[in-house]
Scaffold this motif. Sequence first.
Motif, PDB file in Angstrom:
ATOM      1  N   GLN A  19       5.102 -12.838   7.724  1.00 26.87           N
ATOM      2  CA  GLN A  19       4.461 -11.604   8.163  1.00 26.87           C
ATOM      3  C   GLN A  19       4.867 -11.319   9.606  1.00 26.87           C
ATOM      4  O   GLN A  19       4.296 -11.855  10.553  1.00 26.87           O
ATOM      5  CB  GLN A  19       2.946 -11.724   8.026  1.00 26.87           C
ATOM      6  CG  GLN A  19       2.480 -11.961   6.595  1.00 26.87           C
ATOM      7  CD  GLN A  19       2.940 -10.864   5.659  1.00 26.87           C
ATOM      8  OE1 GLN A  19       2.493  -9.717   5.748  1.00 26.87           O
ATOM      9  NE2 GLN A  19       3.859 -11.194   4.752  1.00 26.87           N
ATOM     10  N   ALA A  20       5.873 -10.455   9.763  1.00 28.96           N
ATOM     11  CA  ALA A  20       6.434 -10.173  11.086  1.00 28.96           C
ATOM     12  C   ALA A  20       5.849  -8.915  11.726  1.00 28.96           C
ATOM     13  O   ALA A  20       6.289  -8.520  12.807  1.00 28.96           O
ATOM     14  CB  ALA A  20       7.953 -10.024  10.978  1.00 28.96           C
ATOM     15  N   LYS A  21       4.867  -8.311  11.088  1.00 31.93           N
ATOM     16  CA  LYS A  21       4.289  -7.079  11.631  1.00 31.93           C
ATOM     17  C   LYS A  21       3.794  -7.293  13.055  1.00 31.93           C
ATOM     18  O   LYS A  21       3.048  -8.233  13.339  1.00 31.93           O
ATOM     19  CB  LYS A  21       3.138  -6.601  10.746  1.00 31.93           C
ATOM     20  CG  LYS A  21       2.545  -5.270  11.185  1.00 31.93           C
ATOM     21  CD  LYS A  21       1.488  -4.788  10.205  1.00 31.93           C
ATOM     22  CE  LYS A  21       0.944  -3.431  10.622  1.00 31.93           C
ATOM     23  NZ  LYS A  21      -0.060  -2.916   9.658  1.00 31.93           N
ATOM     24  N   ASN A  22       4.259  -6.410  13.959  1.00 30.49           N
ATOM     25  CA  ASN A  22       3.891  -6.423  15.379  1.00 30.49           C
ATOM     26  C   ASN A  22       4.402  -7.652  16.132  1.00 30.49           C
ATOM     27  O   ASN A  22       4.039  -7.857  17.293  1.00 30.49           O
ATOM     28  CB  ASN A  22       2.376  -6.299  15.558  1.00 30.49           C
ATOM     29  CG  ASN A  22       1.852  -4.958  15.084  1.00 30.49           C
ATOM     30  OD1 ASN A  22       2.538  -3.943  15.188  1.00 30.49           O
ATOM     31  ND2 ASN A  22       0.644  -4.942  14.544  1.00 30.49           N
ATOM     32  N   LYS A  23       5.230  -8.471  15.481  1.00 34.49           N
ATOM     33  CA  LYS A  23       5.868  -9.577  16.189  1.00 34.49           C
ATOM     34  C   LYS A  23       7.088  -9.040  16.954  1.00 34.49           C
ATOM     35  O   LYS A  23       7.663  -8.019  16.601  1.00 34.49           O
ATOM     36  CB  LYS A  23       6.310 -10.661  15.204  1.00 34.49           C
ATOM     37  CG  LYS A  23       5.174 -11.329  14.442  1.00 34.49           C
ATOM     38  CD  LYS A  23       4.334 -12.192  15.354  1.00 34.49           C
ATOM     39  CE  LYS A  23       3.429 -13.141  14.573  1.00 34.49           C
ATOM     40  NZ  LYS A  23       2.553 -12.495  13.602  1.00 34.49           N
ATOM     41  N   HIS A  24       7.471  -9.756  17.998  1.00 41.47           N
ATOM     42  CA  HIS A  24       8.607  -9.339  18.817  1.00 41.47           C
ATOM     43  C   HIS A  24       9.851 -10.093  18.366  1.00 41.47           C
ATOM     44  O   HIS A  24       9.939 -11.313  18.538  1.00 41.47           O
ATOM     45  CB  HIS A  24       8.326  -9.617  20.291  1.00 41.47           C
ATOM     46  CG  HIS A  24       9.432  -9.165  21.204  1.00 41.47           C
ATOM     47  ND1 HIS A  24       9.487  -9.501  22.525  1.00 41.47           N
ATOM     48  CD2 HIS A  24      10.533  -8.406  20.972  1.00 41.47           C
ATOM     49  CE1 HIS A  24      10.574  -8.979  23.076  1.00 41.47           C
ATOM     50  NE2 HIS A  24      11.224  -8.307  22.142  1.00 41.47           N
ATOM     51  N   ILE A  25      10.792  -9.363  17.786  1.00 41.40           N
ATOM     52  CA  ILE A  25      12.037  -9.970  17.318  1.00 41.40           C
ATOM     53  C   ILE A  25      13.179  -9.530  18.227  1.00 41.40           C
ATOM     54  O   ILE A  25      13.407  -8.332  18.429  1.00 41.40           O
ATOM     55  CB  ILE A  25      12.333  -9.587  15.858  1.00 41.40           C
ATOM     56  CG1 ILE A  25      11.243 -10.166  14.949  1.00 41.40           C
ATOM     57  CG2 ILE A  25      13.712 -10.094  15.435  1.00 41.40           C
ATOM     58  CD1 ILE A  25      11.450  -9.890  13.472  1.00 41.40           C
ATOM     59  N   LEU A  26      13.874 -10.505  18.768  1.00 41.30           N
ATOM     60  CA  LEU A  26      15.006 -10.245  19.652  1.00 41.30           C
ATOM     61  C   LEU A  26      16.295 -10.343  18.851  1.00 41.30           C
ATOM     62  O   LEU A  26      16.548 -11.355  18.187  1.00 41.30           O
ATOM     63  CB  LEU A  26      15.027 -11.262  20.794  1.00 41.30           C
ATOM     64  CG  LEU A  26      16.214 -11.163  21.761  1.00 41.30           C
ATOM     65  CD1 LEU A  26      16.109  -9.899  22.602  1.00 41.30           C
ATOM     66  CD2 LEU A  26      16.284 -12.404  22.650  1.00 41.30           C
TER      67      LEU A  26
END
Length: 239
Positions: A19-26
Amino acid sequence: MSQEFPEVQGGGSLIIAWQAKNKHILVVGGGEVAAGRILHALNADAHVTVVCPAAGLNAEVAHRVARGQVRHVDRAFAPHDLDTADMVLCAIDDPAASTRVWQLCQAKRIPANIADVPPECDFYFGSMHRDGPLQVMVSTNGNGPRLASLVRQKIAAALPPNMGAAIENVGRLRRKLRATAPLVEEGPKRMKWMSAVCESWSLEDLVEMDERDMDALLAFYASGDIPPLKEIRAKGPGN
């Protein structure tokens, strides 16, 4: 009485729906591979930052930058870019620089994927089929990405049409059921009843089901009955 349990098959990956919602992915890089990674991250409702000189952005990545879909840092990667990252996806044509990104991520315990370098990956990107809420991923664990794509195509071709719409309706019915029977101790009964609905009704019925049908069907939850769609439309509860 002896029991049989599944055999352990080592060497696999732990397949999960992160669940990557609202996570910061670089994302480090701006070429074709990076574009695919960015799309996956945006589809998961993540906040995406792309670190890459503007001259290195391909048309798709430049489009997403122009539309404000991603944040763009117009320069090469720097270690402090990791300060707010929850995940790192690196896709640059520089093995030494890629390894440096990997080492820094390892030191900070940030999960990372270094494109086309399986030993420098905490996770792999499989071949994905998407139909609304339905996501099917095929992974060869880094052994044969092209084969993963071929297997995914065969699986997708075998799925019935409108599968995504049916799943959306089942999800809505499930949420309504939880509101109707919210107690924790109702959990096993809810699961059993929902499973029976999915097994009893055809895919076409699940696709066609509307809000009134759901409400009428839920009236039978207490008794455990699951009448056909035609029946609840013809009679309705209490008739």
